[in-house]
Write an enzyme that holds these catalytic residues in place. Structure first.
Site, PDB file in Angstrom:
ATOM      1  CG  ASP A  67      -0.310  -0.436   2.499  1.00 57.79           C
ATOM      2  OD1 ASP A  67       0.935  -0.383   2.577  1.00 57.79           O
ATOM      3  OD2 ASP A  67      -1.020  -0.833   3.432  1.00 57.79           O
ATOM      4  CG  ASN A 136      -8.947  -1.741  12.084  1.00 58.48           C
ATOM      5  OD1 ASN A 136      -8.020  -2.336  11.561  1.00 58.48           O
ATOM      6  ND2 ASN A 136      -9.457  -0.621  11.591  1.00 58.48           N
ATOM      7  CG  HIS A 138      -5.774  -2.227   8.931  1.00 52.77           C
ATOM      8  ND1 HIS A 138      -5.947  -1.268   9.894  1.00 52.77           N
ATOM      9  CD2 HIS A 138      -4.469  -2.150   8.571  1.00 52.77           C
ATOM     10  CE1 HIS A 138      -4.798  -0.643  10.103  1.00 52.77           C
ATOM     11  NE2 HIS A 138      -3.887  -1.162   9.321  1.00 52.77           N
ATOM     12  CD  GLU A 143      -8.888   0.938   7.913  1.00 53.35           C
ATOM     13  OE1 GLU A 143      -8.896   0.050   8.787  1.00 53.35           O
ATOM     14  OE2 GLU A 143      -8.331   2.046   8.058  1.00 53.35           O
TER      15      GLU A 143
HETATM   16  C1  GLP Z   1      -0.434   0.278   8.501  1.00 47.91           C
HETATM   17  C2  GLP Z   1      -0.102  -0.510   7.260  1.00 47.91           C
HETATM   18  C3  GLP Z   1      -0.406  -1.962   7.464  1.00 47.91           C
HETATM   19  C4  GLP Z   1       0.258  -2.431   8.755  1.00 47.91           C
HETATM   20  C5  GLP Z   1      -0.344  -1.703   9.908  1.00 47.91           C
HETATM   21  C6  GLP Z   1       0.189  -2.149  11.260  1.00 47.91           C
HETATM   22  O1  GLP Z   1      -1.787   0.559   8.592  1.00 47.91           O
HETATM   23  N1  GLP Z   1      -0.807  -0.051   6.109  1.00 47.91           N
HETATM   24  O2  GLP Z   1       0.066  -2.697   6.342  1.00 47.91           O
HETATM   25  O3  GLP Z   1       0.063  -3.810   8.909  1.00 47.91           O
HETATM   26  O4  GLP Z   1      -0.029  -0.331   9.713  1.00 47.91           O
HETATM   27  O5  GLP Z   1       1.291  -1.391  11.605  1.00 47.91           O
HETATM   28  P1  GLP Z   1       2.216  -1.641  12.836  1.00 47.91           P
HETATM   29  O6  GLP Z   1       3.105  -2.768  12.459  1.00 47.91           O
HETATM   30  O7  GLP Z   1       2.963  -0.353  13.008  1.00 47.91           O
HETATM   31  O8  GLP Z   1       1.364  -1.961  14.007  1.00 47.91           O
END
Ligand code: GLP
Length: 238
Positions: A67, A136, A138, A143
């Site tokens: 993304d 959540n 995702h 989402e």
């Molecule tokens: C962002 C990214 C996701 C990732 C998520 C969790 O939203 N787009 O791909 O999995 O963060 O991030 P973290 O590893 O900082 O908890």
């Protein structure tokens, strides 16, 4: 779904890196799906350490990030392009043309999403994809409520996700939209490895364990795939 639990984040990161490097050893032309966020930083650190010893690791590898934020310049400190350069691409021998991220600043974002899908297909499809996990549930920026057959597209971010990702925006507004591979795109990867660390992920991990396939919890789509490994450490399980 195979679950592996590690004592700490370091052990989890080392195992994730070993899986990534093993995939490249098995197939030097591997096509990888790559995540951003705090969780994979340790994995990238281990990969960089190994690849500076064994220089040509990424010469024939192709990567596709999951993304990117919409409507910020590629070199913005909060962009995933900047994140990937800093944590991985600047330190390995990947050919710049083989390291793909959606262009969040493309004039026509819908066309950019279609192009991204075509590029993944032209590369032969994703072989191994790593995922982080949103609180959540995702995956990528899919989402809650995302259909399991969704493709790469522009999405609106929830306020909780924008808040969770505010660190890299230093007080400025986190973008409201992003481009993300769809859940359907991710599920076509031949192998998937999900990483989760930290007490903030416990409720999401508990929910994933219930095997209840529900679009309200996007990561549950992974139960529909036959080669998923979940790496957790003791901070993310009860
Ligand atoms: C962002 C990214 C996701 C990732 C998520 C969790 O939203 N787009 O791909 O999995 O963060 O991030 P973290 O590893 O900082 O908890």
């Amino acid at each position: 779904m195979i679950w592996e639990t590690f004592d700490d984040y370091e052990a989890l990161s080392s195992r994730a890196a070993a899986i990534l490097l093993g995939a490249i050893a098995d197939d030097p032309g591997a096509v990888l799906g790559l995540p951003t966020g705090r969780t994979p930083i340790g994995m990238y650190r281990h990969v960089v350490a190994a690849c500076s010893r064994e220089y040509h690791c990424f010469q024939d590898v192709t990567t596709f990030n999951l993304d990117e934020y919409a409507r910020i310049p590629r070199d913005h400190p909060g962009s995933y392009y900047t994140f990937m350069k800093h944590h991985l691409f600047d330190d390995i021998d990947i050919a710049p043309d083989n390291a793909h991220l959606p262009d969040g600043n493309a004039p026509d974002l819908a066309a950019e999403c279609e192009r991204y899908e075509r590029d993944i297909a032209s590369a032969g499809g994703l072989g191994l994809t790593f995922l982080g996990l949103g609180r959540n549930g995702h995956i990528g920026f899919n989402e809650p409520g995302t259909p399991f057959d969704s493709r790469t597209r522009v999405v609106e971010l929830t306020s909780s996700t924008r808040q969770a990702n505010a660190d890299l925006f230093a007080g400025a507004q986190v973008p409201t939209h992003a481009l993300t591979m769809g859940i359907g795109t991710i599920l076509e990867s031949r192998r998937i490895v999900l990483l989760a660390s930290g007490s903030g992920k416990r409720p999401a991990i508990e929910r994933l364990e219930t095997l209840d396939l529900d679009p309200a919890f996007p990561a549950s789509a992974l139960w529909d795939h036959d080669d998923v490994t979940v790496l957790v450490d003791r901070t993310s399980v009860t």
